[in-house]
Each structure stands twice: as structure tokens, then as C-alpha cells.
Design a protein around this motif. Structure first.
Motif: not given
Length: 187
Positions: A16-20
Motif C-alpha cells: 500500500g505504499d504509494e510513494s514506493a
């Protein structure tokens, strides 16, 4: 960014890490886009396929074998997504052709960011004229520098078939360059 740096980012993205996910996308998008652009002509279809590649990548990360290079896995997804699109494309092509005939509009088959020089444009137009089966082998071999064995594994065909497709594609490209008076040397 190398494969070892991408794997932890992709793991975080699946959690769920959008920046990753954004970092993975930025590191690989140009390569995926260029591959699809060589295999598909319509700019809107290219965009749609590239989006589908990233959706499939995100959904199937659990199947990734970390003993193999990440970009090899990603190119496999890209080629399979193009093949899926081609299986479904006959209906879309008929609709596009019918629309083009009724409106009289020409379709822009090239992307100016991909084709930067006259020679690239000429080579690209000759490669585009190859059948899909020949074109995909040429793109994977000469654009992405995969070995014949890697291409065979990616396309799930025998190495001998890859060799014969490469040979036939290069022969066709040589003949096309000769017939147009091109001075380019094709391997």
C-alpha cells in the motif's frame, strides 16, 4: 535504479505504499513504454497496455522469482500483456477502422518522443512492418539485449524457434533496406 533497489520498493508498494510504487514506476516506465510502442502502433492502445502492465505487475508480484532479474520478469509481463491485447484487438481494430472510414481521419501511428532521428524513424518503420512474432523477437533481442535462451523462456517457445524468427526478421529487414536504398547495416 538497479533490480536490487526495486524489489524492496515493490514489496512496499504491494503493501500500500504509494510513494514506493511511484518510484518503481518512474524507474521502469520509459523502458516499458518504449517496448510497447515498438510492438503496438496506436498511441492510446500503448497507454492502455502500459497501464495494464503495471496493474498486472502489482497484482502478480507474489509470483516474482527473486533469483531472476526483475526487469526480465517485467519484460515478460509486458510481452504477455501485448499478446493478450492482440488476442482481443480484432474487435477494436474493426471498430477503429469503421470509425476512421466514417470520419476520414488518419491515425497517428508514431510517437514523436520514441522516434528522434531519421534513421530511427526509418528503422522503426521497417521493424513495424514485420509480423508480430518476428517483431517481438527483434525488440527483445536488440532493444533489450536478451539472449536467445531468455527470449525463448519469456515467450515460452523453443530456442530454435527464436533463432529462426530472428534469422527471418533480419533477412526481411535487410531486404527492405535494400529495396528502399537505405545504407544501414542490419546485423
Amino acid at each position: 535504479m538497479n533490480d536490487k533497489e526495486l524489489i524492496p520498493l515493490l514489496r512496499n508498494a504491494t503493501l500500500g505504499d504509494e510513494s514506493a510504487f511511484q518510484l518503481v514506476y518512474q524507474a521502469t516506465h520509459q523502458d516499458v513504454y518504449r517496448t510497447v510502442a515498438f510492438l503496438v502502433y496506436n498511441k492510446q492502445d500503448i497507454e492502455d497496455i502500459v497501464n495494464e502492465v503495471y496493474l498486472r505487475m502489482w497484482r502478480s508480484f507474489h509470483t516474482y522469482d527473486s533469483s531472476r532479474p526483475f526487469r526480465f520478469w517485467l519484460h515478460g509481463i509486458t510481452v504477455h500483456q501485448v499478446q493478450d491485447w492482440k488476442r482481443k484487438a480484432w474487435r477494436r481494430i474493426r471498430l477503429l477502422e469503421r470509425n476512421r472510414q466514417t470520419t476520414g481521419e488518419a491515425i497517428d501511428w508514431t510517437d514523436k518522443t520514441v522516434l528522434q532521428s531519421e534513421m530511427q524513424h526509418e528503422l522503426f518503420s521497417h521493424v513495424r512492418q514485420l509480423s508480430y512474432k518476428l517483431r517481438v523477437v527483434i525488440i527483445l533481442r536488440y532493444l533489450h539485449d536478451y539472449t536467445l535462451e531468455e527470449i525463448a523462456a519469456m515467450l515460452q517457445i523453443p530456442v530454435g524457434t527464436v533463432k529462426s524468427r530472428q534469422h527471418l526478421a533480419l533477412k526481411e529487414l535487410r531486404n527492405r533496406f535494400k529495396s528502399t536504398g537505405g545504407d544501414a547495416y542490419v546485423y
